[in-house]
Write a protein that holds these residues in place. Structure first.
Motif, PDB file in Angstrom:
ATOM      1  N   PRO A   1       0.818  -1.219   0.000  1.00  0.00           N
ATOM      2  CA  PRO A   1       0.000   0.000   0.000  1.00  0.00           C
ATOM      3  C   PRO A   1       0.852   1.270   0.000  1.00  0.00           C
ATOM      4  O   PRO A   1       0.507   2.257  -0.647  1.00  0.00           O
ATOM      5  N   GLN A   2       1.975   1.242   0.715  1.00  0.00           N
ATOM      6  CA  GLN A   2       2.829   2.420   0.743  1.00  0.00           C
ATOM      7  C   GLN A   2       3.497   2.665  -0.605  1.00  0.00           C
ATOM      8  O   GLN A   2       3.728   3.817  -0.988  1.00  0.00           O
ATOM      9  N   LEU A   3       3.777   1.604  -1.347  1.00  0.00           N
ATOM     10  CA  LEU A   3       4.323   1.751  -2.695  1.00  0.00           C
ATOM     11  C   LEU A   3       3.298   2.415  -3.607  1.00  0.00           C
ATOM     12  O   LEU A   3       3.633   3.326  -4.375  1.00  0.00           O
ATOM     13  N   VAL A   4       2.048   1.989  -3.499  1.00  0.00           N
ATOM     14  CA  VAL A   4       0.977   2.580  -4.311  1.00  0.00           C
ATOM     15  C   VAL A   4       0.774   4.047  -3.944  1.00  0.00           C
ATOM     16  O   VAL A   4       0.712   4.920  -4.815  1.00  0.00           O
ATOM     17  N   VAL A   5       0.686   4.331  -2.648  1.00  0.00           N
ATOM     18  CA  VAL A   5       0.480   5.711  -2.187  1.00  0.00           C
ATOM     19  C   VAL A   5       1.696   6.569  -2.541  1.00  0.00           C
ATOM     20  O   VAL A   5       1.555   7.710  -2.992  1.00  0.00           O
ATOM     21  N   GLY A   6       2.895   6.036  -2.363  1.00  0.00           N
ATOM     22  CA  GLY A   6       4.112   6.782  -2.702  1.00  0.00           C
ATOM     23  C   GLY A   6       4.202   7.096  -4.186  1.00  0.00           C
ATOM     24  O   GLY A   6       4.583   8.199  -4.581  1.00  0.00           O
ATOM     25  N   THR A   7       3.842   6.137  -5.017  1.00  0.00           N
ATOM     26  CA  THR A   7       3.856   6.346  -6.466  1.00  0.00           C
ATOM     27  C   THR A   7       2.836   7.405  -6.864  1.00  0.00           C
ATOM     28  O   THR A   7       3.141   8.310  -7.647  1.00  0.00           O
ATOM     29  N   ALA A   8       1.644   7.302  -6.317  1.00  0.00           N
ATOM     30  CA  ALA A   8       0.607   8.295  -6.620  1.00  0.00           C
ATOM     31  C   ALA A   8       1.012   9.675  -6.106  1.00  0.00           C
ATOM     32  O   ALA A   8       0.845  10.683  -6.808  1.00  0.00           O
ATOM     33  N   GLY A   9       1.562   9.731  -4.914  1.00  0.00           N
ATOM     34  CA  GLY A   9       2.001  11.014  -4.352  1.00  0.00           C
ATOM     35  C   GLY A   9       3.146  11.630  -5.131  1.00  0.00           C
ATOM     36  O   GLY A   9       3.168  12.839  -5.390  1.00  0.00           O
ATOM     37  N   ALA A  10       4.115  10.814  -5.523  1.00  0.00           N
ATOM     38  CA  ALA A  10       5.241  11.327  -6.315  1.00  0.00           C
ATOM     39  C   ALA A  10       4.769  11.797  -7.684  1.00  0.00           C
ATOM     40  O   ALA A  10       5.230  12.828  -8.191  1.00  0.00           O
ATOM     41  N   SER A  11       3.836  11.073  -8.282  1.00  0.00           N
ATOM     42  CA  SER A  11       3.267  11.499  -9.568  1.00  0.00           C
ATOM     43  C   SER A  11       2.561  12.842  -9.417  1.00  0.00           C
ATOM     44  O   SER A  11       2.679  13.726 -10.272  1.00  0.00           O
ATOM     45  N   LEU A  12       1.845  12.995  -8.309  1.00  0.00           N
ATOM     46  CA  LEU A  12       1.161  14.261  -8.028  1.00  0.00           C
ATOM     47  C   LEU A  12       2.160  15.397  -7.865  1.00  0.00           C
ATOM     48  O   LEU A  12       1.948  16.500  -8.382  1.00  0.00           O
ATOM     49  N   LEU A  13       3.274  15.135  -7.187  1.00  0.00           N
ATOM     50  CA  LEU A  13       4.304  16.166  -7.016  1.00  0.00           C
ATOM     51  C   LEU A  13       4.963  16.535  -8.347  1.00  0.00           C
ATOM     52  O   LEU A  13       5.233  17.713  -8.598  1.00  0.00           O
ATOM     53  N   ILE A  14       5.230  15.548  -9.191  1.00  0.00           N
ATOM     54  CA  ILE A  14       5.811  15.830 -10.509  1.00  0.00           C
ATOM     55  C   ILE A  14       4.839  16.676 -11.328  1.00  0.00           C
ATOM     56  O   ILE A  14       5.225  17.655 -11.962  1.00  0.00           O
ATOM     57  N   TRP A  15       3.562  16.309 -11.298  1.00  0.00           N
ATOM     58  CA  TRP A  15       2.539  17.063 -12.030  1.00  0.00           C
ATOM     59  C   TRP A  15       2.464  18.509 -11.520  1.00  0.00           C
ATOM     60  O   TRP A  15       2.443  19.450 -12.318  1.00  0.00           O
ATOM     61  N   ALA A  16       2.461  18.681 -10.195  1.00  0.00           N
ATOM     62  CA  ALA A  16       2.377  20.025  -9.596  1.00  0.00           C
ATOM     63  C   ALA A  16       3.608  20.859  -9.961  1.00  0.00           C
ATOM     64  O   ALA A  16       3.485  22.050 -10.263  1.00  0.00           O
ATOM     65  N   ALA A  17       4.779  20.237  -9.945  1.00  0.00           N
ATOM     66  CA  ALA A  17       6.005  20.971 -10.292  1.00  0.00           C
ATOM     67  C   ALA A  17       5.970  21.422 -11.747  1.00  0.00           C
ATOM     68  O   ALA A  17       6.379  22.541 -12.075  1.00  0.00           O
ATOM     69  N   ARG A  18       5.453  20.583 -12.620  1.00  0.00           N
ATOM     70  CA  ARG A  18       5.335  20.963 -14.029  1.00  0.00           C
ATOM     71  C   ARG A  18       4.358  22.120 -14.207  1.00  0.00           C
ATOM     72  O   ARG A  18       4.576  23.009 -15.020  1.00  0.00           O
ATOM     73  N   ARG A  19       3.268  22.100 -13.458  1.00  0.00           N
ATOM     74  CA  ARG A  19       2.261  23.171 -13.550  1.00  0.00           C
ATOM     75  C   ARG A  19       2.825  24.498 -13.047  1.00  0.00           C
ATOM     76  O   ARG A  19       2.495  25.548 -13.579  1.00  0.00           O
ATOM     77  N   MET A  20       3.642  24.452 -11.990  1.00  0.00           N
ATOM     78  CA  MET A  20       4.196  25.677 -11.435  1.00  0.00           C
ATOM     79  C   MET A  20       5.246  26.286 -12.342  1.00  0.00           C
ATOM     80  O   MET A  20       5.451  27.500 -12.326  1.00  0.00           O
ATOM     81  N   ARG A  21       5.928  25.451 -13.111  1.00  0.00           N
ATOM     82  CA  ARG A  21       6.949  25.971 -14.036  1.00  0.00           C
ATOM     83  C   ARG A  21       6.351  26.717 -15.208  1.00  0.00           C
ATOM     84  O   ARG A  21       7.014  27.533 -15.814  1.00  0.00           O
ATOM     85  N   ARG A  22       5.121  26.417 -15.549  1.00  0.00           N
ATOM     86  CA  ARG A  22       4.487  27.067 -16.711  1.00  0.00           C
ATOM     87  C   ARG A  22       3.961  28.415 -16.368  1.00  0.00           C
ATOM     88  O   ARG A  22       3.698  28.869 -15.380  1.00  0.00           O
TER      89      ARG A  22
END
Length: 81
Positions: free
Chosen positions: A60-81
């Motif tokens: 479960p922590q792998l799933v949550v960590g993957t989803a959370g890291a994906s969310l952080l990557i997405w947010a970082a991309r949005r902030m750069r634009r």
């Protein structure tokens, strides 16, 4: 009992790596580990606000960590634009 520090780093690194593959992000090993761990912490906190708790084992922590890291990557991309 929690995963332990070494297990958290390994699961976090794996989660960050999986997220970087999903999001097609070119990140290094250290950033993968950080994204996985921070992503898991952030998403676990958000889920706990909703009354949802992930089991404290590695799958479960792998799933949550993957989803959370994906969310952080997405947010970082949005902030750069």
């Amino acid at each position: 009992m929690g995963l332990g520090l070494l297990a958290s780093i390994i699961v976090g690194g794996l989660a960050g790596w999986i997220a970087s593959m999903i999001m097609k992000a070119d990140t290094g090993l250290l950033l993968n580990i950080v994204l996985g761990i921070v992503g898991a912490v952030v998403l676990n906190a958000l889920l706990s606000l909703l009354g949802i708790y992930a089991a404290n084992s590695w799958i479960p922590q792998l799933v949550v960590g993957t989803a959370g890291a994906s969310l952080l990557i997405w947010a970082a991309r949005r902030m750069r634009r």
